[in-house]
Design a protein around this motif. Structure first.
Motif, PDB file in Angstrom:
ATOM      1  N   TYR A 173      -5.734  -0.386   3.642  1.00 13.33           N
ATOM      2  CA  TYR A 173      -6.676   0.275   2.740  1.00 13.33           C
ATOM      3  C   TYR A 173      -6.568   1.800   2.878  1.00 13.33           C
ATOM      4  CZ  TYR A 173     -11.110   1.716   0.649  1.00 13.33           C
ATOM      5  OH  TYR A 173     -12.062   2.330  -0.100  1.00 13.33           O
ATOM      6  N   ALA A 174      -6.494   2.276   4.098  1.00 11.10           N
ATOM      7  CA  ALA A 174      -6.389   3.717   4.327  1.00 11.10           C
ATOM      8  C   ALA A 174      -5.089   4.267   3.760  1.00 11.10           C
ATOM      9  CB  ALA A 174      -6.490   4.021   5.822  1.00 11.10           C
ATOM     10  N   VAL A 175      -4.016   3.500   3.880  1.00 15.06           N
ATOM     11  CA  VAL A 175      -2.721   3.936   3.351  1.00 15.06           C
ATOM     12  C   VAL A 175      -2.795   4.074   1.838  1.00 15.06           C
ATOM     13  CG1 VAL A 175      -0.310   3.290   3.040  1.00 15.06           C
ATOM     14  CG2 VAL A 175      -1.391   2.986   5.265  1.00 15.06           C
ATOM     15  N   ALA A 176      -3.370   3.061   1.163  1.00 16.95           N
ATOM     16  CA  ALA A 176      -3.465   3.094  -0.296  1.00 16.95           C
ATOM     17  C   ALA A 176      -4.345   4.246  -0.764  1.00 16.95           C
ATOM     18  CB  ALA A 176      -4.014   1.762  -0.804  1.00 16.95           C
ATOM     19  N   LEU A 177      -5.414   4.501  -0.037  1.00 13.90           N
ATOM     20  CA  LEU A 177      -6.374   5.518  -0.445  1.00 13.90           C
ATOM     21  C   LEU A 177      -5.838   6.933  -0.269  1.00 13.90           C
ATOM     22  CD1 LEU A 177      -9.272   5.607  -1.551  1.00 13.90           C
ATOM     23  CD2 LEU A 177     -10.075   5.817   0.807  1.00 13.90           C
ATOM     24  N   GLN A 178      -4.846   7.103   0.593  1.00 18.69           N
ATOM     25  CA  GLN A 178      -4.368   8.448   0.900  1.00 18.69           C
ATOM     26  C   GLN A 178      -3.871   9.195  -0.329  1.00 18.69           C
ATOM     27  OE1 GLN A 178      -1.641   9.064   4.162  1.00 18.69           O
ATOM     28  NE2 GLN A 178      -2.674   7.513   5.371  1.00 18.69           N
ATOM     29  N   ARG A 179      -3.221   8.498  -1.253  1.00 18.15           N
ATOM     30  CA  ARG A 179      -2.658   9.222  -2.398  1.00 18.15           C
ATOM     31  C   ARG A 179      -3.729   9.729  -3.352  1.00 18.15           C
ATOM     32  NH1 ARG A 179       1.262   5.301  -2.869  1.00 18.15           N
ATOM     33  NH2 ARG A 179       0.430   5.038  -0.792  1.00 18.15           N
ATOM     34  N   LEU A 180      -4.995   9.320  -3.144  1.00 19.93           N
ATOM     35  CA  LEU A 180      -6.099   9.881  -3.913  1.00 19.93           C
ATOM     36  C   LEU A 180      -6.741  11.053  -3.179  1.00 19.93           C
ATOM     37  CD1 LEU A 180      -7.880   6.601  -5.073  1.00 19.93           C
ATOM     38  CD2 LEU A 180      -6.064   7.883  -6.213  1.00 19.93           C
ATOM     39  N   GLN A 181      -6.376  11.244  -1.924  1.00 19.45           N
ATOM     40  CA  GLN A 181      -7.037  12.256  -1.109  1.00 19.45           C
ATOM     41  C   GLN A 181      -6.088  13.316  -0.573  1.00 19.45           C
ATOM     42  OE1 GLN A 181      -8.573   9.525   1.821  1.00 19.45           O
ATOM     43  NE2 GLN A 181     -10.553   9.372   0.805  1.00 19.45           N
ATOM     44  N   PRO A 233       0.787  -1.231   0.000  1.00 17.10           N
ATOM     45  CA  PRO A 233       0.000   0.000   0.000  1.00 17.10           C
ATOM     46  C   PRO A 233       0.819   1.280   0.000  1.00 17.10           C
ATOM     47  CG  PRO A 233      -1.008  -1.604   1.449  1.00 17.10           C
ATOM     48  CD  PRO A 233       0.283  -2.216   0.994  1.00 17.10           C
ATOM     49  N   SER A 234       1.915   1.327   0.753  1.00 12.37           N
ATOM     50  CA  SER A 234       2.680   2.568   0.861  1.00 12.37           C
ATOM     51  C   SER A 234       3.359   2.960  -0.446  1.00 12.37           C
ATOM     52  CB  SER A 234       3.746   2.444   1.960  1.00 12.37           C
ATOM     53  OG  SER A 234       3.147   2.355   3.230  1.00 12.37           O
ATOM     54  N   GLN A 261      -2.764   2.174  -9.712  1.00 16.75           N
ATOM     55  CA  GLN A 261      -2.945   0.869  -9.082  1.00 16.75           C
ATOM     56  C   GLN A 261      -3.995   0.940  -7.975  1.00 16.75           C
ATOM     57  OE1 GLN A 261       1.527   0.513  -8.657  1.00 16.75           O
ATOM     58  NE2 GLN A 261       1.009  -1.662  -8.704  1.00 16.75           N
ATOM     59  N   VAL A 262      -4.004   2.058  -7.227  1.00 19.85           N
ATOM     60  CA  VAL A 262      -5.009   2.220  -6.186  1.00 19.85           C
ATOM     61  C   VAL A 262      -6.408   2.219  -6.793  1.00 19.85           C
ATOM     62  CG1 VAL A 262      -5.901   3.786  -4.417  1.00 19.85           C
ATOM     63  CG2 VAL A 262      -3.435   3.458  -4.654  1.00 19.85           C
ATOM     64  N   LEU A 263      -6.527   2.788  -7.977  1.00 17.03           N
ATOM     65  CA  LEU A 263      -7.818   2.846  -8.654  1.00 17.03           C
ATOM     66  C   LEU A 263      -8.171   1.544  -9.354  1.00 17.03           C
ATOM     67  CD1 LEU A 263      -7.636   6.454 -10.136  1.00 17.03           C
ATOM     68  CD2 LEU A 263      -9.156   5.649  -8.337  1.00 17.03           C
ATOM     69  N   GLY A 264      -7.325   0.524  -9.217  1.00 20.53           N
ATOM     70  CA  GLY A 264      -7.621  -0.768  -9.804  1.00 20.53           C
ATOM     71  C   GLY A 264      -7.290  -0.862 -11.280  1.00 20.53           C
ATOM     72  N   GLN A 265      -6.526   0.093 -11.785  1.00 22.52           N
ATOM     73  CA  GLN A 265      -6.153   0.080 -13.194  1.00 22.52           C
ATOM     74  C   GLN A 265      -4.858  -0.707 -13.382  1.00 22.52           C
ATOM     75  OE1 GLN A 265      -6.001   4.220 -14.197  1.00 22.52           O
ATOM     76  NE2 GLN A 265      -8.169   4.554 -13.740  1.00 22.52           N
ATOM     77  N   PRO A 266      -4.590  -1.170 -14.607  1.00 22.77           N
ATOM     78  CA  PRO A 266      -3.388  -1.983 -14.837  1.00 22.77           C
ATOM     79  C   PRO A 266      -2.111  -1.204 -14.525  1.00 22.77           C
ATOM     80  CG  PRO A 266      -4.922  -2.167 -16.685  1.00 22.77           C
ATOM     81  CD  PRO A 266      -5.433  -1.050 -15.818  1.00 22.77           C
ATOM     82  N   ALA A 267      -1.164  -1.870 -13.896  1.00 21.69           N
ATOM     83  CA  ALA A 267       0.147  -1.278 -13.654  1.00 21.69           C
ATOM     84  C   ALA A 267       0.953  -1.294 -14.942  1.00 21.69           C
ATOM     85  CB  ALA A 267       0.882  -2.051 -12.570  1.00 21.69           C
TER      86      ALA A 267
END
Length: 453
Positions: A217-225, A175-176, A182-188
């Protein structure tokens, strides 16, 4: 039962467990045939017992074995013994970059750029074989006794023509260090590895992870917020220039290749100036960058006497008062009936909703695999952002605008759009206003090329 003295393949005698992760355990072992020390990665039974795992993992191992570069751990063998699947690799006598950071804290800027350049060289060799690592992080970069870098742990790597080694739909990686896409579930892609290497460089310089949270989950989501935590130290402007481009939210704005990043890192370390990327620029990258709707990482650079303070920020404000598209035809569109039609293909890799609320999608080249393409747009209907995304198409204004007939009429060739299904998604414009995009959704999964004329 694994333990010291166990022999795998009648050849590899396990001596000491040196690591463990989500895919398996890594052991220091002796190759009794060639009389050398090797690293043996034994896959967890829960992973190895997945259908077709052995076939797919062997394909990955074969591809990785073709990579011949001093900055990439060599793959020697693959096999199954004692009902265990294992991979035999070069044993690196040293420590991981994560251990180095934990032991000594921050790493000097010049040394950080040297490490980044070596790792990027290795990544280029990996990418040249059509492989995306997808889990670049300090723990997977080993340092030999002489200080040179070795990329290891390709447990979740993926070839361009290979299927995932894990269950479909899972977001793979640590996640970090995940990229926004990748966080959005798109192909790397190769540029996802470049972003992860940029975050690794951040940790070297700051001595701490860029994102932390109560759970993965919170760690991964942070880069979108939000943005990485402020370092609070002064850094040479050349270092900031290298990292700013590596950490661009829009993949199209990052270094175009790992080799370009390596060249820039070496130039920054030598103080000779950052070279411009070599090769053609991605099409319409400026427009893509403006339209990127992930929570933006904005680099706040305050130049003073050749140095700058590293600090990230983001635009504030909420969406309690959401303006519709402002008067006039939005950039990238032309008038089309009662709404707008895109003047060039607009394709999207995937759409994500959290608690029913639309998250910003990432635009990709239509020649790359994608699921959605915009065929029309209208000003955002009042209250649309408060409606669950799976209910948007049931709203009268949306149903009237995003019709199957309009989709068919926008097809690039007769009948081409017939197999696609209308969908809708709210997307914000650079000026802060919103449009509702009518999307052609591919019901059979990812497609390539433009379906819209």
């Amino acid at each position: 039962m694994l333990g010291p003295g166990v022999r795998l393949g009648e050849r590899y005698r396990l001596e000491e467990r040196v690591g463990a992760g989500g895919m398996g355990e890594v052991w220091r072992a002796v190759d009794e045939v060639l009389g050398r020390i090797v690293a043996v990665k034994v896959m967890l039974a829960a992973v190895a017992d997945e259908p077709d795992f052995a076939r797919r993992f062997r394909a990955e191992a074969t591809a990785m074995a073709r990579v011949n570069h001093p900055a990439v751990a060599s793959v020697h063998d693959f096999g199954r013994s004692h009902d265990l699947t294992y991979l035999v690799m070069e044993f690196v006598d040293g420590e991981s970059l994560a251990q180095r950071i934990a032991r000594g804290g921050r790493i000097a800027p010049e040394e950080t750029l040297r490490l980044v350049a070596q790792a990027a060289d290795g990544l280029q060799a990996v990418h040249d074989q059509g492989i995306v690592h997808r889990d670049i992080k300090p723990a997977n970069l080993l340092l030999r006794r002489d200080g040179s870098v070795v990329i290891t742990d390709f447990g979740i790597a993926r070839r361009d023509d290979a299927s995932l080694l894990t269950s479909s739909g899972a977001i793979m990686g640590t996640p970090s260090y995940l990229s926004p896409e990748q966080v959005l579930g798109q192909p790397a892609t190769v540029r996802s590895d470049i972003y992860s290497l940029g975050l690794t460089a951040y940790e070297c310089l700051a001595g701490q992870k860029p994102f932390v949270g109560d759970n993965p989950y919170a760690v991964a989501l942070q880069r979108l917020q939000t943005a990485p935590r402020t370092m609070g130290i002064t850094l040479p402007a050349a270092v900031l220039a290298v990292l700013e481009k590596a950490l661009a939210t829009d993949p199209a704005q990052r270094w175009p290749s790992a080799s370009a990043l390596a060249g820039a890192a070496r130039a920054g370390a030598a103080g000779t100036g950052i070279p411009a990327p070599v090769g053609p620029a991605p099409a319409n990258t400026e427009g893509r960058a403006r339209r990127m709707l992930w929570a933006a990482l904005v680099l706040a650079v305050v130049l003073a006497g050749g140095v700058a303070v590293w600090g990230f920020t983001r635009d504030g404000g909420g969406d309690s008062a959401v303006p519709a598209a402002k008067a006039g035809v939005p950039a990238g569109f032309a008038s089309c009936g009662t709404g707008y039609c895109p003047v060039e293909p607009m394709c999207w890799g995937g759409l994500t909703a959290i608690s029913g609320r639309a998250q910003p999608p990432g635009r990709i080249n239509c020649d790359e695999p994608h699921r959605y393409q915009t065929y029309a747009a209208i000003p955002l209907p009042e209250g649309a952002l408060e409606i669950r995304t799976d209910s948007l198409m049931a709203q009268p204004a949306v149903t009237k605008a995003c019709t199957p007939a309009l989709l068919r009429s926008r097809g690039s060739t007769p009948g081409k759009a017939d197999a696609f299904t209308p969908d809708a998604w709210p997307i914000q414009l650079p000026d802060g206003s919103w449009l509702l995009h009518c999307l052609a959704r591919s019901p059979g999964g990812e497609t390539t090329g433009s379906v819209i004329g």
